[in-house]
Write a protein that holds these residues in place. Structure first.
Motif, PDB file in Angstrom:
ATOM      1  N   ALA A 124       0.833  -1.208   0.000  1.00  0.00           N
ATOM      2  CA  ALA A 124       0.000   0.000   0.000  1.00  0.00           C
ATOM      3  C   ALA A 124       0.872   1.263   0.000  1.00  0.00           C
ATOM      4  CB  ALA A 124      -0.929  -0.014   1.212  1.00  0.00           C
ATOM      5  N   CYS A 125       1.922   1.273   0.810  1.00  0.00           N
ATOM      6  CA  CYS A 125       2.838   2.434   0.819  1.00  0.00           C
ATOM      7  C   CYS A 125       3.501   2.604  -0.543  1.00  0.00           C
ATOM      8  CB  CYS A 125       3.901   2.278   1.909  1.00  0.00           C
ATOM      9  SG  CYS A 125       3.292   2.577   3.587  1.00  0.00           S
ATOM     10  N   PHE A 126       3.872   1.480  -1.163  1.00  0.00           N
ATOM     11  CA  PHE A 126       4.528   1.550  -2.478  1.00  0.00           C
ATOM     12  C   PHE A 126       3.602   2.163  -3.527  1.00  0.00           C
ATOM     13  CE2 PHE A 126       8.046  -1.955  -2.128  1.00  0.00           C
ATOM     14  CZ  PHE A 126       8.667  -1.207  -1.143  1.00  0.00           C
ATOM     15  N   LEU A 127       2.318   1.800  -3.491  1.00  0.00           N
ATOM     16  CA  LEU A 127       1.389   2.372  -4.472  1.00  0.00           C
ATOM     17  C   LEU A 127       1.289   3.884  -4.286  1.00  0.00           C
ATOM     18  CD1 LEU A 127      -1.551  -0.234  -4.599  1.00  0.00           C
ATOM     19  CD2 LEU A 127       0.456  -0.067  -6.087  1.00  0.00           C
ATOM     20  N   ASP A 128       1.247   4.330  -3.040  1.00  0.00           N
ATOM     21  CA  ASP A 128       1.183   5.768  -2.756  1.00  0.00           C
ATOM     22  C   ASP A 128       2.419   6.477  -3.317  1.00  0.00           C
ATOM     23  OD1 ASP A 128      -0.181   7.987  -0.966  1.00  0.00           O
ATOM     24  OD2 ASP A 128       1.968   8.081  -0.506  1.00  0.00           O
ATOM     25  N   SER A 129       3.578   5.883  -3.115  1.00  0.00           N
ATOM     26  CA  SER A 129       4.818   6.504  -3.592  1.00  0.00           C
ATOM     27  C   SER A 129       4.921   6.483  -5.118  1.00  0.00           C
ATOM     28  CB  SER A 129       6.039   5.805  -2.963  1.00  0.00           C
ATOM     29  OG  SER A 129       6.142   6.153  -1.596  1.00  0.00           O
ATOM     30  N   LEU A 130       4.510   5.378  -5.726  1.00  0.00           N
ATOM     31  CA  LEU A 130       4.570   5.288  -7.191  1.00  0.00           C
ATOM     32  C   LEU A 130       3.738   6.393  -7.833  1.00  0.00           C
ATOM     33  CD1 LEU A 130       4.400   1.417  -7.457  1.00  0.00           C
ATOM     34  CD2 LEU A 130       6.101   2.803  -8.663  1.00  0.00           C
ATOM     35  N   ALA A 131       2.529   6.598  -7.313  1.00  0.00           N
ATOM     36  CA  ALA A 131       1.668   7.642  -7.878  1.00  0.00           C
ATOM     37  C   ALA A 131       2.268   9.021  -7.613  1.00  0.00           C
ATOM     38  CB  ALA A 131       0.266   7.534  -7.295  1.00  0.00           C
ATOM     39  N   THR A 132       2.784   9.212  -6.409  1.00  0.00           N
ATOM     40  CA  THR A 132       3.325  10.522  -6.049  1.00  0.00           C
ATOM     41  C   THR A 132       4.572  10.856  -6.865  1.00  0.00           C
ATOM     42  OG1 THR A 132       2.376  10.412  -3.843  1.00  0.00           O
ATOM     43  CG2 THR A 132       4.285  11.855  -4.126  1.00  0.00           C
ATOM     44  N   LEU A 133       5.358   9.847  -7.196  1.00  0.00           N
ATOM     45  CA  LEU A 133       6.552  10.096  -8.014  1.00  0.00           C
ATOM     46  C   LEU A 133       6.233  10.100  -9.512  1.00  0.00           C
ATOM     47  CD1 LEU A 133       9.145   7.924  -6.039  1.00  0.00           C
ATOM     48  CD2 LEU A 133       8.897  10.406  -5.989  1.00  0.00           C
ATOM     49  N   VAL A 211     -13.319 -10.895 -12.911  1.00  0.00           N
ATOM     50  CA  VAL A 211     -13.825  -9.556 -13.239  1.00  0.00           C
ATOM     51  C   VAL A 211     -13.094  -8.519 -12.388  1.00  0.00           C
ATOM     52  CG1 VAL A 211     -15.877  -8.087 -13.365  1.00  0.00           C
ATOM     53  CG2 VAL A 211     -16.093 -10.568 -13.672  1.00  0.00           C
ATOM     54  N   PRO A 212     -12.430  -7.566 -13.027  1.00  0.00           N
ATOM     55  CA  PRO A 212     -11.640  -6.611 -12.244  1.00  0.00           C
ATOM     56  C   PRO A 212     -12.446  -5.433 -11.700  1.00  0.00           C
ATOM     57  CG  PRO A 212     -11.299  -6.203 -14.569  1.00  0.00           C
ATOM     58  CD  PRO A 212     -12.248  -7.374 -14.478  1.00  0.00           C
ATOM     59  N   TYR A 213     -12.071  -5.018 -10.507  1.00  0.00           N
ATOM     60  CA  TYR A 213     -12.557  -3.760  -9.935  1.00  0.00           C
ATOM     61  C   TYR A 213     -11.341  -2.854  -9.768  1.00  0.00           C
ATOM     62  CZ  TYR A 213     -17.068  -5.878  -8.761  1.00  0.00           C
ATOM     63  OH  TYR A 213     -18.304  -6.483  -8.823  1.00  0.00           O
ATOM     64  N   ASP A 214     -11.463  -1.624 -10.220  1.00  0.00           N
ATOM     65  CA  ASP A 214     -10.338  -0.692 -10.132  1.00  0.00           C
ATOM     66  C   ASP A 214     -10.550   0.296  -8.993  1.00  0.00           C
ATOM     67  OD1 ASP A 214      -9.262  -1.971 -12.273  1.00  0.00           O
ATOM     68  OD2 ASP A 214      -9.531  -0.319 -13.700  1.00  0.00           O
ATOM     69  N   LEU A 215      -9.471   0.541  -8.243  1.00  0.00           N
ATOM     70  CA  LEU A 215      -9.486   1.565  -7.198  1.00  0.00           C
ATOM     71  C   LEU A 215      -8.449   2.619  -7.551  1.00  0.00           C
ATOM     72  CD1 LEU A 215      -9.611  -0.813  -4.099  1.00  0.00           C
ATOM     73  CD2 LEU A 215     -11.358   0.843  -4.761  1.00  0.00           C
ATOM     74  N   PRO A 216      -8.797   3.890  -7.375  1.00  0.00           N
ATOM     75  CA  PRO A 216      -7.846   4.946  -7.723  1.00  0.00           C
ATOM     76  C   PRO A 216      -6.744   5.084  -6.669  1.00  0.00           C
ATOM     77  CG  PRO A 216      -9.841   5.908  -6.803  1.00  0.00           C
ATOM     78  CD  PRO A 216     -10.077   4.421  -6.871  1.00  0.00           C
ATOM     79  N   ILE A 217      -5.507   5.236  -7.115  1.00  0.00           N
ATOM     80  CA  ILE A 217      -4.373   5.512  -6.222  1.00  0.00           C
ATOM     81  C   ILE A 217      -3.880   6.913  -6.565  1.00  0.00           C
ATOM     82  CG2 ILE A 217      -2.091   4.784  -5.454  1.00  0.00           C
ATOM     83  CD1 ILE A 217      -4.259   2.678  -4.898  1.00  0.00           C
ATOM     84  N   VAL A 218      -4.189   7.849  -5.676  1.00  0.00           N
ATOM     85  CA  VAL A 218      -3.982   9.259  -5.986  1.00  0.00           C
ATOM     86  C   VAL A 218      -2.589   9.704  -5.565  1.00  0.00           C
ATOM     87  CG1 VAL A 218      -4.878  11.588  -5.581  1.00  0.00           C
ATOM     88  CG2 VAL A 218      -6.454   9.627  -5.613  1.00  0.00           C
ATOM     89  N   GLY A 219      -1.842  10.268  -6.493  1.00  0.00           N
ATOM     90  CA  GLY A 219      -0.541  10.850  -6.175  1.00  0.00           C
ATOM     91  C   GLY A 219      -0.715  12.166  -5.435  1.00  0.00           C
ATOM     92  N   TYR A 220       0.307  12.567  -4.694  1.00  0.00           N
ATOM     93  CA  TYR A 220       0.191  13.796  -3.921  1.00  0.00           C
ATOM     94  C   TYR A 220       0.444  15.017  -4.808  1.00  0.00           C
ATOM     95  CZ  TYR A 220       0.842  17.326  -0.327  1.00  0.00           C
ATOM     96  OH  TYR A 220       0.733  18.450   0.443  1.00  0.00           O
ATOM     97  N   GLY A 221      -0.623  15.769  -5.030  1.00  0.00           N
ATOM     98  CA  GLY A 221      -0.509  17.080  -5.676  1.00  0.00           C
ATOM     99  C   GLY A 221       0.084  17.064  -7.069  1.00  0.00           C
ATOM    100  N   ASN A 222      -0.083  15.961  -7.835  1.00  0.00           N
ATOM    101  CA  ASN A 222       0.530  15.938  -9.163  1.00  0.00           C
ATOM    102  C   ASN A 222      -0.415  15.463 -10.269  1.00  0.00           C
ATOM    103  OD1 ASN A 222       0.326  13.251  -8.475  1.00  0.00           O
ATOM    104  ND2 ASN A 222       2.469  12.745  -8.926  1.00  0.00           N
ATOM    105  N   ASN A 223      -1.695  15.386  -9.958  1.00  0.00           N
ATOM    106  CA  ASN A 223      -2.725  14.957 -10.935  1.00  0.00           C
ATOM    107  C   ASN A 223      -2.585  13.515 -11.384  1.00  0.00           C
ATOM    108  OD1 ASN A 223      -3.584  17.704 -11.017  1.00  0.00           O
ATOM    109  ND2 ASN A 223      -1.988  18.102 -12.542  1.00  0.00           N
TER     110      ASN A 223
END
Ligand code: 26W
Length: 818
Positions: A124-133, A211-223
């Motif tokens: 979970a932390c990695f997904l947050d960082s990937l989006a933020t970077l 059947v896939p369900y998608d959840l959004p992983i939002v990056g910090y302040g970078n759209n």
């Protein structure tokens, strides 16, 4: 940078959602209804960025990471999403105008607890960082109907209650039925000749629709918005009641049940392999769906599947997703028609493997009969991988049967998943420096000797967005004020700037006041949830993590018993009042771990109700430890207990969350503790116990004799006797006999005191004494705590992810403009 957040539009959106979802006006909305309405309004904001991000990735034809994991321990999404779209203050204000408290609404959201502990939370932390970077990435996992069980404590015992996290729906998810994929189980493999070559066809199988369900992983302040894709299983064809053919009927019922069962529940075992067939089904289910989808997506825009690895990389989160190696081979061989050597080249340039544990009981070794029955074609492929690998060993080490036995993928009737992962990957990494060294020199030494170039270390990290900015708003605001900038939110190294304040008495006072406020917040939580009064002026000494013998919660509670004996003997003993706080779930079938929970609660009952010790000692077991209450707990901790037997804890990540929140580490030289101490300085931590080398040496020589300690140390003997004389269980003096025996008697499978609790006890007790002494000097303590915060920069998962990108994944950053 971010566009402004439109408060008026948001307000309208919330009102509209309440009306549409619940046929109510906003003033009549209950907190849970308001939560839903707000979540959908936030999703509305996120959706545009999500679409824009995916379009940008497609446009740039960006290389994509697939982070394959059985577990994603996400916790709550609402607060995190609001923070990452940088709209916290605005949302808070609007909600206040509407008569709602954001904190109360956040509390309505169930944790997404699709994980056990460290490995799942790391994902979970990695997904947050990937989006933020700004790196293109999917998390690939399973949409368990029931996540990690809820823990209730009744009469001191753990009771497991099903976690109905989807009961009210999940506002953030999007069902993507267009990407549904068939996954096949069982049957047999038929060989046919076609186009002048052998082809393999699976027949007589059962299958399910993924059947896939998608959840959004939002990056910090970078759209940037990435995707966590979790798969649900559905029956392939609707039940055909008209079919009276016996075979069809049987098959239809079985397929329906297969689909119902696969995604039903997360296995609550942490670090313990149980060999359950349904778990192998889960593994192949989500891996087959994810791999098939990845190849299909690639082929939509690329003509040559032989270059698949140029645009895709699979990171295998421990061995659980390792069938991906064979599944990618199957797709490339059987569906794409590539020759073996080419398919193998693509596969081994695509897959990379992370090891998270050296505990031998955690190793996945599937019985060949089970494996080949469930996955007949996959098994054939594994056999061929093994055959070629054995040939390679023969060539490198002619006549060395020992090597063959040690390194084989198929051996002794079992499929050794770690070996398949290593052979099928171009990278093998451990999760802290010490852990990687142990892999290289002990557990995986034969593999390291044969293919040293694959091995590398990636020390774990945590996201400061959740564990400081969201979890500890007071300290976050203080850090921002002192640094004059919020840059630390995306560049944690900058937090080093507060080191200059460590000796400043005003800063020290401010810091201790913030810690005090956070302790009041936790004390309130404990009062509400446990009914126990704790004194926020006492030292909050915290051990929260899964319950496991190697983590030694038992040593902690034995030490409490030891302290209590001293206080009973001398109620006027001079000690700083201490609150020992525990939080831990035990695997449902782990009897000794569950008994340890009972022991902690039994000690708490006696100690907390003894007026004679004048409130100097309190023991609290926090029920249902999970991501959401963890945020409150870390913020309030003075002492961070990281007391695993050296060499056993691969890294630990809780240790980093405590450090970031200004707790001092009381720990062994294990896992990432080593690197924490290196960053902050040994003089600002309390280190004790045997080194990993010493432990490994003892283990090689058959252990040690705890009886000698028992016979020679009267204090320890007294504590141990209290386990079997009814001191803490008068109604059943034998209750804790098993724990007593585990420390003193060898049994069929284990040495006595397998985890060296008695061996390390005195050293631990001494370190605890130093904690007491150190806390008396509040200036020193504040300084040491500030230095811990200041030197936590290395432990951001942003740093970890950047290292994975540089050394393993080679992704390019993508910029998203709206
Ligand atoms: C097959 C049963 C099973 C289930 C989970 C075996 C092993 C696991 C995990 C690998 C256990 C786990 O979570 N390990 C932890 O991973 C963290 C993230 O790297 C580390 O920080 C912890 O030290 C490690 O125990």
């Amino acid at each position: 940078m971010k566009m402004g957040f439109d408060k008026e539009e948001f307000k309208k959106s919330v009102e509209y959602n309440v009306k549409n979802l619940f046929r109510k006006t906003i003033d009549d909305a209950k907190p849970n209804e308001a939560f839903q309405a707000v979540a959908y309004a936030i999703k509305d904001v996120i959706i545009d960025e999500w679409i824009a991000t995916q379009k940008q990735y497609a446009k740039e034809d960006a290389k994509t990471l697939y982070y394959m994991s059985m577990e994603f321990l996400m916790g709550r999404a609402l607060g995190n999403n609001i923070i990452n779209i940088m709209a916290w203050d605005e949302v808070k204000e609007v909600l206040e105008e509407m008569g709602f408290d954001l904190n109360v609404l956040e509390d309505q959201e169930p944790d997404a607890a699709l994980g056990n502990g460290g490995l799942g939370r790391l994902a979970a932390c990695f997904l947050d960082s990937l989006a933020t970077l700004g790196y293109p990435a999917y998390g690939c996992g399973i949409r368990y109907r029931y996540g990690m069980f809820k823990q209730k404590i009744e009469d001191g015992y753990q009771i497991e209650v099903p976690d109905e996290w989807l009961k009210d729906g999940n506002p953030f998810e999007v069902r993507r039925s267009e990407y549904a994929t068939e996954v096949k189980f069982g049957g047999y493999v038929k060989t046919v000749w076609e186009d002048g070559r052998e082809k393999f066809v699976q027949e007589g199988y059962q299958s399910v629709m993924a059947v896939p369900y998608d959840l959004p992983i939002v990056g910090y302040g970078n759209n940037v918005v990435n995707t966590l894709r979790i798969w649900d299983a559905q029956p392939i064809n609707t039940f055909n009641l008209e079919s009276f053919d016996k075979g069809d009927y049987q098959k239809a019922v079985e397929q329906e049940n297969l689909a119902k069962n696969i995604c039903e529940v997360l296995y609550p075992n942490d670090n313990h392999y149980a060999g359950k067939e349904l778990r192998l089904k889960q593994q192949y289910f989500f891996i087959s769906a994810s791999v098939q989808r990845a190849v299909k997506k690639y082929k939509e825009t690329h003509p040559d599947v032989r270059k698949f690895y140029e645009k895709n990389v699979f990171q295998l989160n421990d061995t659980h997703p390792t069938v991906a190696v064979a599944e990618l081979m199957r797709v490339l061989l059987d569906e794409e028609g590539l020759p073996w050597d080419v398919a193998w080249d693509v596969t081994t340039k695509t897959c990379a493997y992370t090891n998270h544990t050296i505990m031998s009981e955690a190793l996945e070794k599937w019985p060949i009969d089970l494996f080949s029955r469930l996955l007949p074609r996959i098994y054939q492929i594994v056999e061929e991988i093994n055959r070629r690998f054995m040939e390679q060993i023969q060539q490198m080490y002619p006549g060395d049967d020992h090597k063959m036995a040690r390194m084989a993928i198929l051996y002794d009737g079992q499929v050794r998943m770690a070996h398949l992962a290593i052979v099928g990957s171009f990278s093998v990494n451990g999760v802290a420096r010490l852990h990687t060294e142990i892999l290289k020199t002990q557990e995986l030494k034969h593999f390291y000797q044969m293919m040293p170039q694959k091995f590398n270390n990636k020390t774990n990290g945590i996201t400061q967005r959740r564990f400081l900015l969201h979890g500890n708003p007071l300290l976050a605001a203080w850090v921002t004020e002192k640094l004059g900038s919020k840059a630390w939110v995306t560049d944690l190294k900058q937090i080093k700037g507060i080191e200059a304040l460590a000796e400043d008495e005003t800063a020290q006072k401010e810091f201790m006041e913030i810690k005090f406020q956070n302790k009041i917040r936790l004390a309130k939580y404990i009062k509400e949830h446990n009914g126990i009064d704790v004194d926020p002026r006492s030292i909050f000494d915290v051990q929260v993590k899964r319950l496991h013998e190697y983590k030694r919660q038992l040593m902690n509670i034995l030490h409490v018993m030891f302290l209590y004996n001293q206080l009973r003997d001398n109620p006027n003993m001079d000690m700083v009042p201490r609150t020992f706080i525990f939080g831990a779930k035990a695997a449902a079938g782990y009897r000794r771990a569950k008994l340890t929970i009972k022991l902690i609660n039994a000690v708490a009952d006696v100690v907390n109700n003894d007026a004679s010790i004048q409130g100097k000692l309190k023991v609290v077991f926090i029920e249902d430890y999970r991501v959401s209450n963890a945020e409150i707990i870390f913020a309030a901790a003075d002492v961070s207990e990281q007391i695993s037997t050296a060499s056993k804890e691969a890294s630990g990540t809780g240790n980093m969350k405590f450090m970031l929140n200004g707790a001092l580490t009381l720990g062994t030289m294990d896992g990432a503790n080593v690197e924490i101490v290196e960053e902050v300085g040994a003089e600002h931590a309390f280190i004790f116990g045997m080194s990993s080398d010493e432990v490994i040496n003892y283990e090689k020589n058959g252990g040690y004799d705890p009886m000698t300690i028992f016979n020679n140390d009267a204090d320890i003997r007294r504590v141990l006797m209290q386990l079997i004389n009814g001191y803490y269980s008068p109604q059943n003096p034998e209750l804790f006999r098993e724990i007593y025996d585990s420390l003193l008697n060898r049994n069929s499978s284990d040495r006595a005191d397998t985890y060296f609790i008695l061996k390390d006890f005195r050293s631990y007790a001494d370190a605890q004494k130093q904690v007491d002494a150190a806390y008396r000097n509040q200036n020193w303590w504040a300084k040491a705590a500030i230095l811990n915060v200041a030197n936590s920069g290395k432990f951001s998962s942003d740093r970890t992810i950047q290292e994975y990108v540089d050394d393993i994944w080679h992704l390019d950053k993508v910029e998203v403009k709206l």
